[in-house]
Design a protein around this motif. Structure first.
Motif, PDB file in Angstrom:
ATOM      1  N   PRO A   1      61.627 -70.561 -39.582  1.00 28.59           N
ATOM      2  CA  PRO A   1      60.292 -69.945 -39.631  1.00 28.59           C
ATOM      3  C   PRO A   1      60.042 -68.907 -38.537  1.00 28.59           C
ATOM      4  O   PRO A   1      59.349 -67.917 -38.775  1.00 28.59           O
TER       5      PRO A   1
ATOM      6  N   GLN B   1      61.729 -65.658 -39.534  1.00 24.29           N
ATOM      7  CA  GLN B   1      61.050 -65.094 -40.695  1.00 24.29           C
ATOM      8  C   GLN B   1      59.713 -64.466 -40.315  1.00 24.29           C
ATOM      9  O   GLN B   1      59.377 -63.379 -40.781  1.00 24.29           O
ATOM     10  N   CYS B   2      58.946 -65.131 -39.488  1.00 28.65           N
ATOM     11  CA  CYS B   2      57.667 -64.579 -39.051  1.00 28.65           C
ATOM     12  C   CYS B   2      57.870 -63.344 -38.182  1.00 28.65           C
ATOM     13  O   CYS B   2      57.073 -62.406 -38.246  1.00 28.65           O
ATOM     14  N   ASN B   3      58.941 -63.356 -37.388  1.00 31.66           N
ATOM     15  CA  ASN B   3      59.233 -62.170 -36.573  1.00 31.66           C
ATOM     16  C   ASN B   3      59.628 -60.971 -37.425  1.00 31.66           C
ATOM     17  O   ASN B   3      59.453 -59.825 -37.009  1.00 31.66           O
TER      18      ASN B   3
ATOM     19  N   ASN C   1      55.792 -60.251 -39.696  1.00 32.32           N
ATOM     20  CA  ASN C   1      54.580 -59.826 -38.991  1.00 32.32           C
ATOM     21  C   ASN C   1      54.533 -58.340 -38.658  1.00 32.32           C
ATOM     22  O   ASN C   1      53.467 -57.740 -38.763  1.00 32.32           O
TER      23      ASN C   1
ATOM     24  N   ARG D   1      42.895 -64.392 -39.720  1.00 32.03           N
ATOM     25  CA  ARG D   1      44.282 -64.780 -39.474  1.00 32.03           C
ATOM     26  C   ARG D   1      44.338 -65.824 -38.358  1.00 32.03           C
ATOM     27  O   ARG D   1      43.387 -65.980 -37.583  1.00 32.03           O
TER      28      ARG D   1
ATOM     29  N   TYR E   1      51.354 -64.256 -39.999  1.00 32.87           N
ATOM     30  CA  TYR E   1      52.118 -65.469 -40.232  1.00 32.87           C
ATOM     31  C   TYR E   1      52.455 -66.171 -38.927  1.00 32.87           C
ATOM     32  O   TYR E   1      53.056 -65.594 -38.035  1.00 32.87           O
ATOM     33  N   ASP E   2      52.062 -67.433 -38.854  1.00 32.54           N
ATOM     34  CA  ASP E   2      52.291 -68.271 -37.687  1.00 32.54           C
ATOM     35  C   ASP E   2      53.466 -69.201 -37.975  1.00 32.54           C
ATOM     36  O   ASP E   2      53.436 -69.939 -38.967  1.00 32.54           O
ATOM     37  N   PRO E   3      54.504 -69.174 -37.149  1.00 40.82           N
ATOM     38  CA  PRO E   3      55.688 -70.001 -37.428  1.00 40.82           C
ATOM     39  C   PRO E   3      55.406 -71.496 -37.470  1.00 40.82           C
ATOM     40  O   PRO E   3      56.125 -72.232 -38.143  1.00 40.82           O
TER      41      PRO E   3
ATOM     42  N   ILE F   1      53.622 -72.004 -41.127  1.00 40.33           N
ATOM     43  CA  ILE F   1      54.152 -71.344 -42.322  1.00 40.33           C
ATOM     44  C   ILE F   1      54.975 -72.297 -43.185  1.00 40.33           C
ATOM     45  O   ILE F   1      55.075 -72.113 -44.395  1.00 40.33           O
TER      46      ILE F   1
ATOM     47  N   CYS G   1      51.356 -68.057 -49.771  1.00 45.90           N
ATOM     48  CA  CYS G   1      51.935 -66.781 -49.346  1.00 45.90           C
ATOM     49  C   CYS G   1      52.881 -66.222 -50.404  1.00 45.90           C
ATOM     50  O   CYS G   1      52.912 -65.005 -50.636  1.00 45.90           O
TER      51      CYS G   1
END
Length: 144
Positions: free
Chosen positions: A41, A44-46, A49, A92, A101-103, A106, A115
């Motif tokens: 996660p 993915q969020c990095n 975002n 958010r 998106y917060d890891p 998520i 999502c």
């Protein structure tokens, strides 16, 4: 055949909408990778975002062009998605940087499904809008 500001607006909208379609596809693929545990996660969020604000700015850019060109119907079609983007960004999770998106949250099944559904809906909207902008561009180029 006259090249008007409306035609220019539709040409810009077509180009930007192609990028937005790719963003939506990347969004869908990223959440599918999370669902199948292919990526973690945080990574993915990095990767997701940094794409949120450019997506919103690009969508808003060609709608401002529609506003100046007097293309009210095109602007009206995009108004619900603009309102959704503003609402989603204002509500958010609290984070240190820009993004949605917060890891830590998520991987929640409800959040992940929401999502992913959002990605599919945006893809459908951008695809339909692409063909409408193509029609609008052709119509504005051939009309006097």
């Amino acid at each position: 055949m006259a090249f008007t500001f409306a035609a220019f607006s539709y040409i810009v909208a077509l180009i930007i909408d192609a990028f937005l379609i790719f963003f939506a596809i990347f969004h869908i693929i990223s959440f599918d990778e999370l669902k199948t545990d292919y990526k973690n996660p945080i990574d993915q969020c990095n990767s997701l975002n940094p794409l949120v604000l450019p997506e919103y700015v690009m969508h808003l850019l060609f709608n401002v062009l529609f506003l100046f060109a007097g293309e009210w119907f095109s602007l009206l079609l995009n108004a619900p998605l603009i309102a959704y983007h503003v609402h989603r960004y204002l509500h958010r999770p609290v984070m240190s940087g820009p993004g949605l998106y917060d890891p830590t949250s998520i991987m929640n099944a409800d959040t992940l499904n929401k999502c992913q559904k959002e990605g599919w809906i945006k893809l459908a909207f951008y695809l339909l809008a692409f063909f409408y902008y193509l029609y609008g561009m052709i119509y504005s180029l051939i009309s006097n």
